[in-house]
Design a protein around this motif. Structure first.
Motif, PDB file in Angstrom:
ATOM      1  N   PRO A 211      21.453-136.432 -56.617  1.00 22.30           N
ATOM      2  CA  PRO A 211      20.042-136.772 -56.728  1.00 22.30           C
ATOM      3  C   PRO A 211      19.391-136.980 -55.380  1.00 22.30           C
ATOM      4  O   PRO A 211      18.199-136.724 -55.207  1.00 22.30           O
ATOM      5  CB  PRO A 211      20.075-138.077 -57.549  1.00 22.30           C
TER       6      PRO A 211
ATOM      7  N   ALA B 139      17.877-133.764 -54.214  1.00 30.56           N
ATOM      8  CA  ALA B 139      16.931-133.064 -55.071  1.00 30.56           C
ATOM      9  C   ALA B 139      15.627-132.827 -54.333  1.00 30.56           C
ATOM     10  O   ALA B 139      15.158-133.653 -53.571  1.00 30.56           O
ATOM     11  CB  ALA B 139      16.680-133.871 -56.337  1.00 30.56           C
TER      12      ALA B 139
ATOM     13  N   GLU C 294      27.771-133.592 -64.578  1.00 33.77           N
ATOM     14  CA  GLU C 294      26.720-133.172 -65.523  1.00 33.77           C
ATOM     15  C   GLU C 294      26.561-131.655 -65.520  1.00 33.77           C
ATOM     16  O   GLU C 294      26.445-131.025 -66.581  1.00 33.77           O
ATOM     17  CB  GLU C 294      25.405-133.845 -65.151  1.00 33.77           C
TER      18      GLU C 294
ATOM     19  N   LEU D 192      21.295-133.232 -60.438  1.00 44.36           N
ATOM     20  CA  LEU D 192      22.339-133.547 -61.406  1.00 44.36           C
ATOM     21  C   LEU D 192      23.661-133.779 -60.681  1.00 44.36           C
ATOM     22  O   LEU D 192      23.926-133.170 -59.643  1.00 44.36           O
ATOM     23  CB  LEU D 192      22.517-132.395 -62.401  1.00 44.36           C
TER      24      LEU D 192
ATOM     25  N   GLU E 115      11.861-129.041 -63.594  1.00 42.72           N
ATOM     26  CA  GLU E 115      11.908-128.931 -62.145  1.00 42.72           C
ATOM     27  C   GLU E 115      11.793-127.484 -61.705  1.00 42.72           C
ATOM     28  O   GLU E 115      12.281-126.575 -62.376  1.00 42.72           O
ATOM     29  CB  GLU E 115      13.221-129.524 -61.605  1.00 42.72           C
TER      30      GLU E 115
ATOM     31  N   ALA F  19      18.991-125.775 -67.076  1.00 38.27           N
ATOM     32  CA  ALA F  19      18.897-127.176 -66.647  1.00 38.27           C
ATOM     33  C   ALA F  19      17.595-127.434 -65.922  1.00 38.27           C
ATOM     34  O   ALA F  19      16.960-128.486 -66.104  1.00 38.27           O
ATOM     35  CB  ALA F  19      20.084-127.516 -65.756  1.00 38.27           C
ATOM     36  N   ALA F  20      17.162-126.500 -65.113  1.00 35.07           N
ATOM     37  CA  ALA F  20      15.907-126.667 -64.384  1.00 35.07           C
ATOM     38  C   ALA F  20      14.737-126.750 -65.347  1.00 35.07           C
ATOM     39  O   ALA F  20      13.832-127.588 -65.187  1.00 35.07           O
ATOM     40  CB  ALA F  20      15.719-125.518 -63.395  1.00 35.07           C
ATOM     41  N   ARG F  21      14.730-125.890 -66.367  1.00 31.95           N
ATOM     42  CA  ARG F  21      13.656-125.931 -67.362  1.00 31.95           C
ATOM     43  C   ARG F  21      13.688-127.248 -68.134  1.00 31.95           C
ATOM     44  O   ARG F  21      12.646-127.857 -68.387  1.00 31.95           O
ATOM     45  CB  ARG F  21      13.777-124.753 -68.327  1.00 31.95           C
ATOM     46  N   ALA F  22      14.883-127.684 -68.510  1.00 29.67           N
ATOM     47  CA  ALA F  22      15.008-128.909 -69.307  1.00 29.67           C
ATOM     48  C   ALA F  22      14.522-130.131 -68.548  1.00 29.67           C
ATOM     49  O   ALA F  22      14.011-131.090 -69.149  1.00 29.67           O
ATOM     50  CB  ALA F  22      16.468-129.098 -69.730  1.00 29.67           C
ATOM     51  N   HIS F  23      14.684-130.134 -67.234  1.00 29.89           N
ATOM     52  CA  HIS F  23      14.280-131.279 -66.423  1.00 29.89           C
ATOM     53  C   HIS F  23      12.889-131.085 -65.820  1.00 29.89           C
ATOM     54  O   HIS F  23      12.431-131.918 -65.035  1.00 29.89           O
ATOM     55  CB  HIS F  23      15.298-131.527 -65.307  1.00 29.89           C
TER      56      HIS F  23
ATOM     57  N   LEU G 159      18.618-129.713 -58.202  1.00 30.30           N
ATOM     58  CA  LEU G 159      18.450-130.164 -59.590  1.00 30.30           C
ATOM     59  C   LEU G 159      18.540-131.683 -59.712  1.00 30.30           C
ATOM     60  O   LEU G 159      17.988-132.266 -60.638  1.00 30.30           O
ATOM     61  CB  LEU G 159      19.513-129.530 -60.489  1.00 30.30           C
TER      62      LEU G 159
END
Length: 427
Positions: A15, A18, A229, A225, A215, A209-213, A223
């Motif tokens: 993180p 990020a 994860e 993560l 970002e 994962a990028a879409r889900a967060h 990311l």
């Protein structure tokens, strides 16, 4: 910069690293040109750095006809053409397309794949990764999802010797001694036949994962993560795609890139600061046989030069006479630089000229050096080095990179003071 160094296991994200992107990816390509002070710039992706001699000749023609005549090698084994005039995009695209260098115009910026340049030439690796390279590139160009990757996302295919381990790729596939392949992120073993598809699945897991967060991430570390994860996401997608996998630790061992000289029967040369004149490029192409392999260390490997050791030695001597580095003890193996002035408006100095003068003055600096014209540090290696960064006032700041628990820095009022400033890092 030829030395490779270990990197954190499993390519874990953090993180703290990020990044919030507030704009789209403007990474240049063969079709999306970048405006620089010396004209437009095109970056041609060459998966694995592999070029047929016909393709190499086509790039030479493009450099002479449209650009400044030189070919600039990148730290991913790609080629940049500089000094291009505005409005040349259609002609350049036609040249590249005819040579087979644009298999998919929609995917041309995402074909970022590095691969062990000596793979298949000697006994150091466990597997020839060339079939993986062909399969991955084909899968990338056929994937609708892959079009969403940034021009900075990087795949690495390692034949088992560990030479790709220090390059900080987002997705790595490494051949294992038991005949399988290690995949990261995920840190799993997959069957060798599934390796290219598994690499693409890992990249698609990143996009998901990028879409889900919510970002706009260009690289895996952005990311935010943890490694665990991201591993869970990759394993879930592998299951969904029917790709068998088992937990496997990251293989031990990290290797350097190929040194200059005759290696595994191939001719290997290093390119000072990654810049090849048209004459030097033509010399490489004429000696290459059927193909050239450009390396992430700004080198070139010619896999088949003649049929005898004498012919290879003669070719090496000719390339050395043309100004390419053929001596594994050359100080140029430890010196890199961005384009600097006059090519870049953001640069505060002509770092390439200053780097050359420093090498001429002191020879081997003893520590890897990377010269940057500004704080952006374009092209800076991920391995340990001393960064030499030009400042707005004309002086240079030297610092260890990456910074350790006790950062060391030094200043040089002008390039002539660089040798004395380096003493602070070698003591």
């Amino acid at each position: 910069m030829s030395a490779a160094a270990p990197h954190p296991s499993s390519q874990a994200t953090s993180p703290a690293r990020a990044a919030a992107r507030d704009r789209g990816d403007a990474c240049p390509g063969a079709l999306r040109l970048h405006a620089a002070d010396d004209g437009a710039l095109a970056r041609i992706r060459l998966p694995g750095g592999v070029l047929s001699t016909g393709q190499a000749r086509a790039l030479g023609v493009a450099a002479r006809r449209l650009g400044d005549g030189d070919l600039h090698l990148t730290s991913r084994g790609n080629v940049q053409l500089r000094g291009l005039p505005q409005g040349c995009g259609a002609e350049l695209a036609e040249l590249l397309d005819t040579a087979g260098l644009l298999p998919s115009r929609e995917h041309e910026r995402v074909r970022n794949v590095v691969a062990s340049p000596l793979s298949g030439l000697g006994g150091a690796g466990f597997r020839d990764v060339r079939p993986w390279l062909t399969a991955l590139d084909t899968a990338l160009c056929a994937s609708r999802a892959a079009k969403g990757l940034s021009g900075r996302f990087l795949f690495a295919l390692d034949d088992g010797r560990g030479d790709m381990s220090g390059l900080g790729a987002d997705v790595t596939v490494r051949a294992l001694a038991d005949g399988g392949a290690w995949l990261a992120p995920g840190s799993v073993r997959v069957a060798a036949g599934d390796a290219p598809r598994a690499a693409l699945v890992a990249a698609e897991a990143f996009l998901e994962a990028a879409r889900a967060h919510g970002e706009r991430a260009w690289r895996l570390p952005e990311l935010g993560l943890s490694g665990d994860e991201m591993a869970r996401l990759v394993r879930h997608r592998l299951d969904a795609e029917g790709i068998g996998h088992t937990d496997h630790p990251e293989p031990a061992g990290v290797a350097d890139g190929p040194p200059p000289g005759i290696v595994d029967g191939a001719v290997s040369v290093h390119i000072p600061l990654g810049r090849l004149s048209a004459h030097q490029w033509d010399g490489l192409t004429q000696l290459a046989g059927t193909e050239l392999r450009l390396t992430p260390w700004r080198g070139v490997v010619l896999p088949a030069v003649g049929t005898t050791p004498g012919q290879a030695a003669e070719a090496l001597a000719r390339l050395g006479a043309a100004g390419l580095v053929t001596d594994p003890a050359s100080p140029w193996l430890h010196v890199g630089a961005c384009i600097g002035r006059p090519g870049c408006a953001k640069a505060h100095a002509d770092v390439r000229t200053d780097a050359a003068r420093t090498v001429e003055a002191i020879g081997d600096p003893g520590l890897p050096l990377y010269w940057s014209g500004c704080e952006r540090r374009c092209g800076q290696p991920r391995t340990d080095h001393v960064e030499v960064v030009a400042q707005p006032g004309g002086d240079y700041r030297l610092s260890a990179a990456p910074a350790g628990p006790r950062p060391r820095t030094a200043r040089a009022a002008d390039p002539s003071q660089i040798p004395a400033a380096l003493a602070a890092f070698s003591s």
